[in-house]
Design an enzyme around this catalytic site. Structure first.
Site, short mmCIF file in Angstrom:
data_model
loop_
_atom_site.label_atom_id
_atom_site.label_comp_id
_atom_site.label_asym_id
_atom_site.label_seq_id
_atom_site.Cartn_x
_atom_site.Cartn_y
_atom_site.Cartn_z
N GLU A 90 -20.34 17.32 36.13
CA GLU A 90 -19.20 17.40 37.03
C GLU A 90 -19.53 18.01 38.38
OE1 GLU A 90 -16.17 16.36 36.98
OE2 GLU A 90 -16.02 15.57 34.95
N SER A 356 10.18 33.14 -17.90
CA SER A 356 9.48 34.09 -18.77
C SER A 356 8.31 34.80 -18.10
CB SER A 356 8.97 33.35 -20.02
OG SER A 356 10.04 32.88 -20.81
#
Length: 790
Positions: A90, A356
């Site tokens: 770039e 339970s």
């Protein structure tokens, strides 16, 4: 002359100061730096809200006010390969130019003049940052380009090169709502930016050039072509060699949709809500305790199972590390995208009946209170507790059972019996103190139904309490963030935790061999009334795991219960967690194996041989061997006085005629609790109890013979009528009082408050059968018969 010289210097200083002041005024007041131009090391104000796993993997992100998904990072957190690619591709002169590249701008101006349009922008990285921060500098017009140049010069004036580069790393457009290299790396590649390969670094370098057209999740072919162009450029510049570039180009570009990258979305949402209520600033990072790899495996296990369930059934799961109490896996629902299953509802926190699953805590408390040891004799038979008559899940009864058997098989009647003796108020209070709060209906107080799911709790509290089994009896509150305080409370003693875990893991048999290749897991299931909730909770050396399955709207889900739905899923999840280091299991000093005797329940060493009708090996706490719980129907000792003749052939009564001639001897017999009499075979009784009665000496009210079944003769062989596959009988029990219960082979087949009510019995299987009738006083009648050709 001196005055003129000073005047000239003052004039020169003034000439320089006025433009400087003018530029400063323009810079500060007319043309100030755009918002977000100064990097914030904390990331707050730059990032969207991101929830991370413990290793930094993003779990879920929410767009910031500007609509971006952004995860702020520093230069040190980015792969050097990406920084190398970015600056060479770039802006090779980024480190030396003042924000603009005069040569590049001159080339762009000449191309514009020649072609009448902008061919190349000549933008530097600084100019791209200026365009990202200032929307008015983002166009392609001449005025926008001029503004972009001025902004670039301004940025270079105020910021260092590293600060400008950091702004680019965090604001570069990466497609859709995604901004910044870190969010792109996580979202598209599933890894942090610091781990990028050469091919991945090239891909993310190319992506900002045309974010909407190069997204790897939507246009993988175009993205791959753009990536290869960057790789070729790096080779041409001599930065990377040809061989590594050829290998990099072999990597295929592919990324799933961004939404599919979410992990633990409901856990992340929970942390976001907590941050809103606290001091968490907007646009920040929340780091959780979740293990990204474990979470991914957890969600895959749930998804695999979901296809076998009805469309409105959901699953929740929680995995907590025992040592730290940190949550490693969290799934509030099985498929966050499936609205049919109310997937947005977090069932880790949903209040439901635990069925339970509370029974292990009851037995642990009873151990600590000295009521039982692991092989204490309990009664699994029809009982009525002040109008509350519980039954077992399979509607059958086993008669005499040990604590280990009752807990492992999750029998209801023994648990209710034990809770009444311990006290439901004490039970609920001790659980509440340890972080498991049972919510009851309005104005209700704790009662015996608690042990079968009569209250409500959630998966998080349940798993937190179960960690006590692996933490020496100390329960804790699961933590989703490492900075949360460690909240611990003793729920049971270390010895009780060891014994209960042994029962749930291996049946509670001292000395039983253990195969080291097995995955050690102590687990318990639960099913709420009406099949609304199916639970399974398991404890391994490292983790405590919990599974809830059901419909979030509370609608029953018949056919799905803990044992057949949640337990297999729990085992699959435990296997998915991978092999765990098996820590040596040390028996606490307070726990010792002791031989005990039934029916008295005492240590064999302190029991007369004649009273030891059945020998067992029990885990005991502090060496205590408490006796069998008191008989509800026949109070008093389980040792009875009996009289026998001098030749020890007949039983007598001191006041009968035969006794006067036989010089009766007094002996002591160990008897079984009255409610167990129908299940006790003659061979299990004391020898003297099996002797015949002397003439005229039979007891006046024999408990076993006072109730008689009529309508079927003992020893009968029954055959169905031709063409039929069932046999129907009508039976009665003569002499019953205070209600009547019928059992066929231990399974409940009839119950009536009226003792004289008949039983309509249908037989549908062949073989030997045992029919028992019991009344409320513990008296029973029993016949055996057989059915053939069904």
């Amino acid at each position: 002359m001196r005055m003129n010289k000073l005047t000239r210097w003052h004039r020169l200083a003034l000439a320089l100061a006025v433009p400087a002041l003018l530029i400063a005024a323009l810079d500060l007041f007319v043309f100030p730096l755009p918002p977000g131009a100064r990097p914030d090391p904390s990331g707050a104000g730059q990032s969207t809200l991101v929830v991370l796993a413990e290793d930094g993997t993003p779990l879920r992100a929410w767009a910031s006010e500007d609509g971006a998904l952004r995860h702020a990072i520093t230069l040190a957190e980015v792969s050097p390969l990406y920084l190398q690619t970015l600056q060479h591709y770039e802006d090779r002169w980024f480190r030396v130019h003042p924000g603009v590249n005069p040569w590049a701008l001159g080339r762009a101006a000449w191309q514009w003049a020649r072609h009448g349009r902008i061919v190349s922008g000549g933008s530097t990285l600084t100019m791209q940052v200026a365009r990202l921060l200032d929307r008015r500098a983002a166009g392609r017009s001449l005025s926008a380009k001029l503004r972009q140049i001025l902004r670039a010069l301004q940025l270079e004036l105020h910021l260092s090169k590293d600060e400008i580069l950091t702004l680019y790393l965090n604001h570069a457009p990466m497609g859709g709502m995604v901004e910044g290299v870190e969010m792109a790396a996580r979202g598209y590649l599933g890894k942090p930016a610091r781990e990028l390969s050469q091919a991945e670094a090239a891909l993310l370098t190319a992506l900002p050039q045309s974010p909407s057209q190069l997204r790897p999740d939507r246009a993988p072919a175009r993205a791959q072509a753009a990536r290869d162009k960057v790789l070729t450029r790096m080779q041409t510049l001599g930065v990377w060699d040809a061989a590594s570039m050829a290998d990099a180009k072999l990597e295929r570009v592919f990324a799933p949709p961004l939404r599919a990258q979410w992990l633990a979305p409901l856990a992340a949402e929970r942390l976001r809500q907590e941050a809103r209520q606290g001091t968490q600033p907007p646009g920040s990072v929340i780091r959780s305790t979740l293990d990204a790899g474990l979470q991914a495996r957890l969600e895959q296990v749930l998804l695999d199972r979901l296809n076998t369930l009805p469309e409105k059934v959901s699953i929740a799961a929680l995995v907590v590390e025992n040592q730290t109490l940190q949550v490693r896996g969290y799934a509030g629902s099985a498929d966050f995208s499936d609205l049919r299953r109310a997937a947005h509802v977090d069932m880790v926190r949903g209040l439901r009946s635990p069925g339970s699953t509370l029974k292990p805590f009851l037995y642990a408390m009873a151990l600590d209170q000295g009521l039982i040891h692991s092989e204490s004799l309990l009664i699994d038979a029809p009982q009525n507790f002040g109008g509350y008559a519980p039954g077992n899940f399979q509607a059958d009864f086993s008669g005499p059972v040990s604590v280990s058997e009752a807990l492992q098989r999750s029998l209801n009647v023994p648990a209710v019996d034990l809770l009444e003796r311990l006290g439901p108020e004490r039970f609920a209070a001790q659980l509440r103190q340890a972080g498991l709060r049972l919510r009851l209906p309005a104005n209700a107080s704790p009662n015996l139904s608690l042990i079968l799911g009569g209250g409500s709790t959630n998966l998080e509290e349940l798993v937190g309490a179960y960690t006590a089994l692996a933490r020496g009896g100390v329960a804790g509150k699961p933590r989703l963030r490492a900075e949360q305080p460690l909240v611990e409370t003793r729920l049971m003693s270390e010895g009780a935790a060891y014994i209960v875990r042994e029962i749930l893991e291996s049946g509670g048999r001292p000395g039983a061999p253990f195969r080291e290749s097995e995955q050690r897991i102590a687990w318990k299931t639960g099913t709420s009334f009406g099949f609304r909730d199916a639970w399974a909770v398991g404890v391994t050396d490292r983790y405590t795991l919990g599974i809830w399955m059901g419909r979030p709207d509370g609608t029953p889900n018949p056919g799905h219960f803990g044992a057949n739905s949640s337990a297999p899923l729990l085992r699959d999840l435990a296997a998915a967690l991978g092999p765990q280091q098996l820590a040596p299991r040390h028996v606490p000093a307070s726990v010792k194996p002791v031989p005990i005797c039934w029916p008295l329940g005492l240590a064999e060493a302190s029991t007369a041989p004649a009273h030891c009708l059945q020998r067992r090996l029990a885990w005991t706490l502090e060496g205590a061997t408490p006796p069998t719980l008191p008989d509800r129907l026949q109070p008093g000792s389980l040792i009875e006085v009996a009289w026998v003749d001098a030749h020890r052939q007949q039983r007598l009564r001191p006041d009968c005629a035969a006794a006067a001639q036989a010089s009766p001897e007094r002996v002591e017999l160990a008897r079984w609790p009255a409610l167990l009499q129908p299940w006790i075979e003659p061979a299990q009784r004391s020898p003297q109890e099996r002797w015949p009665w002397g003439p005229g000496c039979a007891p006046r009210a024999p408990r076993g013979d006072a109730l008689r079944i009529v309508g079927l003769e003992p020893g009968s062989q029954l055959r169905p009528a031709p063409g039929q596959h069932r046999i129907a009988l009508k039976l009665q029990a003569v002499g019953a009082q205070e209600g009547l219960t019928w059992l066929l082979n231990g399974q409940l087949v009839g119950q009536s408050e009226k003792a004289g009510a008949p039983l309509l019995l249908e037989l549908s299987r062949s073989g030997e059968q045992t029919l028992t009738a019991m009344d409320g006083r513990g008296r029973f009648g029993q016949i055996r018969f057989s059915v053939v050709s069904l």
